[in-house]
Design an enzyme around this catalytic site. Structure first.
Site, PDB file in Angstrom:
ATOM      1  N   LYS A 205       0.599  -1.035   0.023  1.00  0.00           N
ATOM      2  CA  LYS A 205       0.120   0.234  -0.175  1.00  0.00           C
ATOM      3  C   LYS A 205       1.100   1.179   0.376  1.00  0.00           C
ATOM      4  O   LYS A 205       1.145   1.840  -0.760  1.00  0.00           O
ATOM      5  CB  LYS A 205      -0.671   0.056   1.216  1.00  0.00           C
ATOM      6  N   CYS A 259      -3.108  10.565   1.608  1.00  0.00           N
ATOM      7  CA  CYS A 259      -2.190   9.207   1.804  1.00  0.00           C
ATOM      8  C   CYS A 259      -1.033  10.446   0.633  1.00  0.00           C
ATOM      9  O   CYS A 259       0.233   9.344   1.098  1.00  0.00           O
ATOM     10  CB  CYS A 259      -2.850   8.787  -0.351  1.00  0.00           C
TER      11      CYS A 259
HETATM   12  N1  NAD Z   1      -8.594   9.720   2.036  1.00  0.00           N
HETATM   13  C1  NAD Z   1      -8.292   9.183   1.316  1.00  0.00           C
HETATM   14  O1  NAD Z   1      -8.412   9.086  -0.146  1.00  0.00           O
HETATM   15  C2  NAD Z   1      -7.318   7.813   1.614  1.00  0.00           C
HETATM   16  C3  NAD Z   1      -7.312   6.388   0.217  1.00  0.00           C
HETATM   17  C4  NAD Z   1      -6.980   5.597   0.866  1.00  0.00           C
HETATM   18  C5  NAD Z   1      -6.499   5.436   2.286  1.00  0.00           C
HETATM   19  N2  NAD Z   1      -6.717   6.064   2.980  1.00  0.00           N
HETATM   20  C6  NAD Z   1      -6.741   6.069   4.856  1.00  0.00           C
HETATM   21  O2  NAD Z   1      -7.714   5.545   5.613  1.00  0.00           O
HETATM   22  C7  NAD Z   1      -7.123   5.921   6.271  1.00  0.00           C
HETATM   23  C8  NAD Z   1      -8.583   6.321   6.559  1.00  0.00           C
HETATM   24  O3  NAD Z   1      -8.800   8.165   6.256  1.00  0.00           O
HETATM   25  P1  NAD Z   1      -9.498   9.294   6.118  1.00  0.00           P
HETATM   26  O4  NAD Z   1      -9.498  10.068   5.004  1.00  0.00           O
HETATM   27  O5  NAD Z   1     -11.413   8.524   5.878  1.00  0.00           O
HETATM   28  O6  NAD Z   1      -9.839  10.185   7.707  1.00  0.00           O
HETATM   29  P2  NAD Z   1     -10.947  11.389   8.117  1.00  0.00           P
HETATM   30  O7  NAD Z   1     -10.448  11.312   9.251  1.00  0.00           O
HETATM   31  O8  NAD Z   1     -10.987  11.553   7.069  1.00  0.00           O
HETATM   32  O9  NAD Z   1     -11.652   9.243   9.192  1.00  0.00           O
HETATM   33  C9  NAD Z   1     -11.430   9.544  10.083  1.00  0.00           C
HETATM   34  C10 NAD Z   1     -12.907   9.294  11.067  1.00  0.00           C
HETATM   35  O10 NAD Z   1     -11.873   8.473  11.859  1.00  0.00           O
HETATM   36  C11 NAD Z   1     -12.712   8.657  13.696  1.00  0.00           C
HETATM   37  N3  NAD Z   1     -12.050   8.342  14.701  1.00  0.00           N
HETATM   38  C12 NAD Z   1     -10.559   8.250  14.776  1.00  0.00           C
HETATM   39  N4  NAD Z   1     -10.261   7.849  15.827  1.00  0.00           N
HETATM   40  C13 NAD Z   1     -11.587   7.050  16.297  1.00  0.00           C
HETATM   41  C14 NAD Z   1     -11.911   6.302  17.389  1.00  0.00           C
HETATM   42  N5  NAD Z   1     -10.863   5.474  18.332  1.00  0.00           N
HETATM   43  N6  NAD Z   1     -12.503   5.210  17.230  1.00  0.00           N
HETATM   44  C15 NAD Z   1     -13.594   5.798  16.312  1.00  0.00           C
HETATM   45  N7  NAD Z   1     -13.310   6.742  15.288  1.00  0.00           N
HETATM   46  C16 NAD Z   1     -12.392   7.589  15.502  1.00  0.00           C
HETATM   47  C17 NAD Z   1     -12.265  10.482  13.304  1.00  0.00           C
HETATM   48  O11 NAD Z   1     -13.033  10.998  13.746  1.00  0.00           O
HETATM   49  C18 NAD Z   1     -12.604  10.205  12.037  1.00  0.00           C
HETATM   50  O12 NAD Z   1     -14.011  11.340  10.999  1.00  0.00           O
HETATM   51  C19 NAD Z   1      -6.101   6.348   7.346  1.00  0.00           C
HETATM   52  O13 NAD Z   1      -5.291   5.494   7.301  1.00  0.00           O
HETATM   53  C20 NAD Z   1      -5.860   6.852   5.188  1.00  0.00           C
HETATM   54  O14 NAD Z   1      -4.596   7.300   5.115  1.00  0.00           O
HETATM   55  C21 NAD Z   1      -7.327   7.781   2.979  1.00  0.00           C
END
Ligand code: NAD
Length: 410
Positions: A205, A259
């Site tokens: 990844k 990312c």
């Molecule tokens: N955004 C993208 O385009 C993308 C693409 C591929 C992978 N990712 C990966 O996916 C993961 C999530 O990214 P995202 O963009 O969705 O993040 P985000 O910040 O949009 O969402 C994360 C959510 O998790 C919640 N959260 C955090 N800790 C928590 C806990 N202990 N219990 C419950 N809820 C909790 C937060 O309140 C938030 O709503 C990351 O590792 C990111 O690198 C993101």
């Protein structure tokens, strides 16, 4: 037959569409987030960000009974999609969100449950940070709890389509558990699903996003070289790409998002001395907002413009047609100006409705009325559809939108 219940933990850009997709395809889903306001919004029937097809998917999932909660539930499968930023000093992963979520899950999960980490993590994170937490509770991994890593590849702007059509990777300690989780994702994922072990899934990844970062950096470096020698980088890339084995990307004002601008740092932090091209690429991409500022300076001199406060940045998000501003080149540029104690530029983005920076506009026409030089940082459809409004402006088009007669480029 009793349907399996999936508890998706973290309902952000990744967790929410994933939870909705499972629900729309027949799973019982509880989506958990510790952000009370976010859960309240979802419960009131409103999505928390804009994305093509998300509202339809949301309504479908609601009609199939998805539940949103701030509580973690007792069930067989957990999917954790919480943030995984990097530490700005050590460049290593800040795994605290992942470990906090895992701790909360193991407080409620029954024996034999499967914990799927969807968050992107640096290679070795699950060994270093997740396993010790579980073992410290006296739980045996592989018996009391199964571990899986299922990273996500979707791109904001096309998430719903890509959730269905991308191929994906499942990393598991145990092949049978890996196949079980593959079957689960196969409910909606029509792409190939490869099962491997956890460390290879983690590394793959991060490598994917690093590959993208390096390729963008090459285009950006070419833009700088061509600018220094008065050559048209776009023409050079266009011609070079006619070679059957060359595919150079387009340069731009920098790299943002959660990312591509983050994951390569994990490799730099974890493999110092080995991750050399990766580090160079990160530095080149991070230097682009300053390079844009340098271009603004040159253009102002050339056009006898002296008032920096009449320079406007079009676009605050990190890419076109999304509302995500994380690590965006425009924010990086504004931070850099602040460091130089320079006056703030005017900023407008049609997709950002909340106030994020000073001198932010919410109306395109008012923004245009107050600026002489427009720097296009993001090629939202809005500006592409209203090019005629820019006729009387000096334009620096960092995205090289076709058809902008007389515009300056990188
Ligand atoms: N955004 C993208 O385009 C993308 C693409 C591929 C992978 N990712 C990966 O996916 C993961 C999530 O990214 P995202 O963009 O969705 O993040 P985000 O910040 O949009 O969402 C994360 C959510 O998790 C919640 N959260 C955090 N800790 C928590 C806990 N202990 N219990 C419950 N809820 C909790 C937060 O309140 C938030 O709503 C990351 O590792 C990111 O690198 C993101």
């Amino acid at each position: 037959m009793v349907k399996m219940v999936v508890n998706v933990v973290g309902l952000g850009y990744i967790g929410l569409p994933t939870a909705l997709m499972f629900a729309a395809h027949g799973m019982n889903v509880v989506g958990t987030d510790y952000d009370r306001d976010l859960v309240a919004t979802l419960k009131s029937g409103i999505t928390t960000f804009e994305e093509d097809g998300l509202n339809e998917l949301f309504n479908d999932a609601l009609s199939k009974g998805i539940v949103f909660s701030t509580e973690y539930i007792e069930t067989d499968v957990y999917i954790v999609a919480v943030p995984s930023p990097y530490d700005k000093f050590s460049k290593k992963i800040d795994a605290s969100y992942v470990t906090a979520a895992v701790k909360s899950v193991i407080e409620v999960c029954p024996k034999g449950a499967t914990l799927v980490i969807e968050s992107t993590v640096s290679p070795g994170t699950i060994d270093k940070f997740v396993r010790p937490i579980i073992e410290a509770q006296g739980l045996k991994i592989g018996q009391d709890i199964h571990l899986v890593h299922a990273p996500e590849r979707i791109i904001p702007g096309n998430m719903v389509y890509e959730l269905k059509h991308n191929s994906r990777t499942i990393g598991a300690d145990d092949k049978i558990v890996g196949e079980k989780i593959k079957a689960l994702y196969s409910l909606f994922c029509q792409g190939d699903i490869v099962v491997t072990d956890i460390r290879h899934a983690e590394m793959t990844k991060v490598v994917e996003n690093t590959y993208r970062d390096i390729n963008i950096a090459f285009a950006n470096e070419l833009a700088k070289i061509c600018r220094s020698d008065n050559l048209d980088v776009y023409e050079i890339i266009r011609i070079a790409n006619m070679h059957p084995r060359v595919n150079i990307l387009q340069p731009g004002p920098g790299v943002g998002g959660h990312c591509i601008s983050v994951d390569p740092w994990f490799l730099v932090g974890d493999y110092p001395g080995l991750a050399n091209i990766i580090l160079a690429a990160r530095k080149i991409n991070d230097s682009m907002p300053e390079f844009v500022l340098g271009r603004v300076c040159e253009i102002m001199k050339e056009r006898n413009l002296t008032d920096l406060t009449r320079v406007g940045l079009y676009g605050l998000t990190y890419k076109e047609n999304v509302d995500d501003v994380r690590e965006s080149p425009t924010l990086q540029l504004l931070e850099s100006m602040e460091r130089h104690l320079a006056p703030r530029l005017k900023v407008y983005d049609p997709l950002v409705k909340r106030e994020l920076v000073e001198h932010q506009y919410y109306d395109f026409d008012k923004f245009l009325a107050d600026v002489d030089l427009v720097v296009i940082m993001v090629s939202h459809n809005e500006i592409k559809d209203q090019m005629d409004k820019l006729n009387r402006k000096v334009i620096l088009d960092t995205k090289n939108i076709r058809g902008l007669e007389g515009a300056y480029t990188l």
